[in-house]
Design an enzyme around this catalytic site. Sequence first.
Site, PDB file in Angstrom:
ATOM      1  N   SER A  73       0.848  -1.198   0.000  1.00  0.00           N
ATOM      2  CA  SER A  73       0.000   0.000   0.000  1.00  0.00           C
ATOM      3  C   SER A  73       0.876   1.238   0.000  1.00  0.00           C
ATOM      4  O   SER A  73       2.020   1.216   0.480  1.00  0.00           O
ATOM      5  CB  SER A  73      -0.891   0.012   1.246  1.00  0.00           C
ATOM      6  OG  SER A  73      -1.520   1.258   1.417  1.00  0.00           O
ATOM      7  N   TYR A  77      -2.534  -0.583  10.393  1.00  0.00           N
ATOM      8  CA  TYR A  77      -2.636  -1.047   9.003  1.00  0.00           C
ATOM      9  C   TYR A  77      -1.388  -0.676   8.208  1.00  0.00           C
ATOM     10  O   TYR A  77      -0.813  -1.516   7.507  1.00  0.00           O
ATOM     11  CB  TYR A  77      -3.876  -0.437   8.358  1.00  0.00           C
ATOM     12  CG  TYR A  77      -4.012  -0.679   6.873  1.00  0.00           C
ATOM     13  CD1 TYR A  77      -4.561  -1.860   6.389  1.00  0.00           C
ATOM     14  CD2 TYR A  77      -3.626   0.292   5.948  1.00  0.00           C
ATOM     15  CE1 TYR A  77      -4.707  -2.086   5.027  1.00  0.00           C
ATOM     16  CE2 TYR A  77      -3.766   0.081   4.587  1.00  0.00           C
ATOM     17  CZ  TYR A  77      -4.303  -1.107   4.135  1.00  0.00           C
ATOM     18  OH  TYR A  77      -4.437  -1.319   2.777  1.00  0.00           O
TER      19      TYR A  77
END
Length: 288
Positions: free
Chosen positions: A180, A193
Amino acid sequence: MTANKDPKTPPPQEQDQQPGIESNMHPEPEYIRKDYKGSQKLDGKVAIITGGDSGIGRSISVHYAQEGANVAIIYLNEDKDAHETKQLVESAGQKCLLIAGDIADPAFCNQAVKQVMDQFNQIDIVINNAAEQHPQSDFMNISQNQLERTFKTNVFGMFYMTQAALPHMKKGSTIINTSSITAYQGNKDLIDYSSTKGAITTFTRSLSESLIGKGIRVNAVAPGPIWTPLIPSTFNAKKVDTFGSNTPMKRMGQPKELGPAYVYLASEDSSYVSGEVIHINGGTIVNG
C-alpha cells in the site's frame, strides 16, 4: 453490473461491517476494461488469490482468467461477491474454485492449499491480497484486539498461505503481495494497518532474496486510494465523499487499473523482475 466512468469521488456511503460487500456499493467498482483482450500470458497456470472475491482481488481474478489461468479464490464470508466473481471467471472459459475461511488460521491455509492441489494438481501463482483496516484518529485507541486482528489477517495470513503453497511451487512460479501507499507515506489514522503494509513490503524483498535461487520471483503492488468494498466498510460517509481527491490526479482509482500490473508480474513479461514494488496511486511519488 453498473459502472461509473472514472468519477473523481464516490457519493457518500458506508457499510456497517468488514469485509464490505461489492454489490452494496454505488457505483460498483470497475474490475476490467471493456476493451481488454487477453493474450494467453498465463495459459495453463493456476493462481491462488486471497481476497479474490471483490475489489482488487476480483480484478486480478478476471484478468487472470482472460489470460488463460484457472483461479482459486480464498475469501472470508462474502458468498454473493465470490459467486459473482466465479461466474465472471467461468464466462472467460476458465475454472474457479471458491474456498471460504480465515487466512489468519494456519490450519485453514493448509487445508485450502490441499483443496487447490486436489482440484488442479498445481500452484503457479500466489496472490496475497486479503487485508483489513480499522481507522483510529487517536493512537491510544488502537486496542490489543484490533492490533492483533489486523496483523493476523494482513501479515500472519500472508506468511501462512505462502508457507502452505510454497512446497508445491516450482521454478517459474511467482508470488505477488498487495502492499500500500501507506507503507511509504504512512497514515495518521491507519497506524496499525500502515505498519502491516510496511511489513509486507519488507517481506516481499526478503522472500525474493530467499527464493530467487530457486527460480521463484516475489514482487508486490502498492495501491493508492482504490474504490473497493474496504473503503465504505472502513470509513464514514463524509470520508468516502472525498476519497481519492488528494491524489495528483484528483480522483480515486478503479480495480481495473491494477489488474494488468498483477498480470505483468505473474507473466514472463517480468522475467527479470523480483523484489520490486509497482506503485499505482494516481501520481503520488514515493520513491521506494
